[in-house]
Design a protein around this motif. Sequence first.
Motif, PDB file in Angstrom:
ATOM      1  N   UNK A 170       0.804  -1.027   0.007  1.00 14.21           N
ATOM      2  CA  UNK A 170       0.037   0.049   0.132  1.00 14.21           C
ATOM      3  C   UNK A 170       0.814   1.264   0.119  1.00 14.21           C
ATOM      4  N   UNK A 171       1.851   1.082   0.788  1.00 15.00           N
ATOM      5  CA  UNK A 171       2.884   2.418   0.867  1.00 15.00           C
ATOM      6  C   UNK A 171       3.408   2.866  -0.748  1.00 15.00           C
ATOM      7  N   UNK A 172       3.810   1.622  -1.290  1.00 14.53           N
ATOM      8  CA  UNK A 172       4.447   1.808  -2.527  1.00 14.53           C
ATOM      9  C   UNK A 172       3.320   2.344  -3.682  1.00 14.53           C
ATOM     10  N   UNK A 173       2.043   2.128  -3.571  1.00 15.28           N
ATOM     11  CA  UNK A 173       0.925   2.420  -4.447  1.00 15.28           C
ATOM     12  C   UNK A 173       0.913   4.098  -3.892  1.00 15.28           C
ATOM     13  N   UNK A 174       1.042   4.430  -2.724  1.00  5.46           N
ATOM     14  CA  UNK A 174       0.937   5.983  -2.357  1.00  5.46           C
ATOM     15  C   UNK A 174       2.134   6.767  -2.743  1.00  5.46           C
ATOM     16  N   UNK A 295      -7.176  -2.442  -4.123  1.00  8.61           N
ATOM     17  CA  UNK A 295      -5.811  -2.007  -4.938  1.00  8.61           C
ATOM     18  C   UNK A 295      -4.659  -1.909  -3.866  1.00  8.61           C
ATOM     19  N   UNK A 296      -3.530  -1.858  -4.321  1.00 11.77           N
ATOM     20  CA  UNK A 296      -3.239  -2.337  -5.651  1.00 11.77           C
ATOM     21  C   UNK A 296      -2.965  -4.011  -6.044  1.00 11.77           C
ATOM     22  N   UNK A 297      -3.077  -4.890  -5.130  1.00 13.87           N
ATOM     23  CA  UNK A 297      -2.882  -6.293  -5.182  1.00 13.87           C
ATOM     24  C   UNK A 297      -3.974  -6.994  -6.436  1.00 13.87           C
ATOM     25  N   UNK A 298      -5.202  -6.282  -6.215  1.00 14.67           N
ATOM     26  CA  UNK A 298      -6.356  -6.862  -7.127  1.00 14.67           C
ATOM     27  C   UNK A 298      -5.888  -6.496  -8.374  1.00 14.67           C
TER      28      UNK A 298
END
Length: 331
Positions: A170-174, A295-298
Amino acid sequence: MSADDFYRTEPTPATSWRMAILLGRNERTYKFALGAALLDLAAEGREDISLVELATLYTLKLAERSSDVAQAPSSKNTSPTDFVTMLHEDIEYVSTHGEPTQRLVDKAVKDMPGMVMTKFPNANGGIDHEFYRASGRGGARRIVLTPHLHRLAEVADSLSGELESRWSIVESAFAAGVSNRLVGLRPSADGEEFVMPLRRVAVSSALHALKGFQHGRCFYCHELLVDEPGAAHVDHVFPWSLMNRYSAHDAGLDGLWNLVAACAPCNLRKSDRIPSPEVLAALVLRNETVLASPEPLKVGLRESVDAALAGSSKTVESRRELVRAVLSRFS
């Protein structure tokens, strides 16, 4: 598989916990900090703590991460009194002294009861196990840690690994600075790490990222996976031997859709055998659970399916058909 289906498969406190961590929405990372603090307290056998003590530990968990990576979307405007803004301003003090500033603790004490502590148990409409309850008011409030939370101490190492992995994703998506919906994940060539394409760096252990969606169990024998070096592997359900039939680019066998967590004996015993119908059915359900996560795994799963279906004439109209279509290509 819906969140309810996932719970009914194994209706335990650990599953309720995974629903909150893996399937709950991710607008910020507050729930991960709370979860990490609670797991630490459960491992210590604590039964009752002050809200101030919990807020302090919660703040330290966030501070440990926020010195490197944003804990909220970079596109989200925050006010001067927002906790993320204050944390960023005080991060040098926390890093130097190993403790949060008083204003950060005061802010956490004020915000946590009506924010993260309320949202955490309400993931997906509510989880069936209570991990904490509050008594008292204001700064004198006490937090009772329930027997359900203490049961998690038995598998705290595994749950901590899953939480850290999800937090990193999640951090990486942010940090990418774009909508989560536009950011997927790709497994590395050996399937051991998940890579955020825009950052071009490994962001999470694939093993820990996958385990939670399998209730912490081996995909094949369903025994609990042991957190010891070499005891669990990331396995390709459709084996690499199929690369003799399909080119690496076309097959997409390194995609998230084809990777599972397995114990070492099952992984070695399976070798290059083509999966049975029972294994394929289990893979459909596992992938549907990932598709039920935020998201983002989905998005990473959907992208891996799209890649595996490249050049295929199949039409996909539903989530279940999405998964079944790619499996049928190799069966």
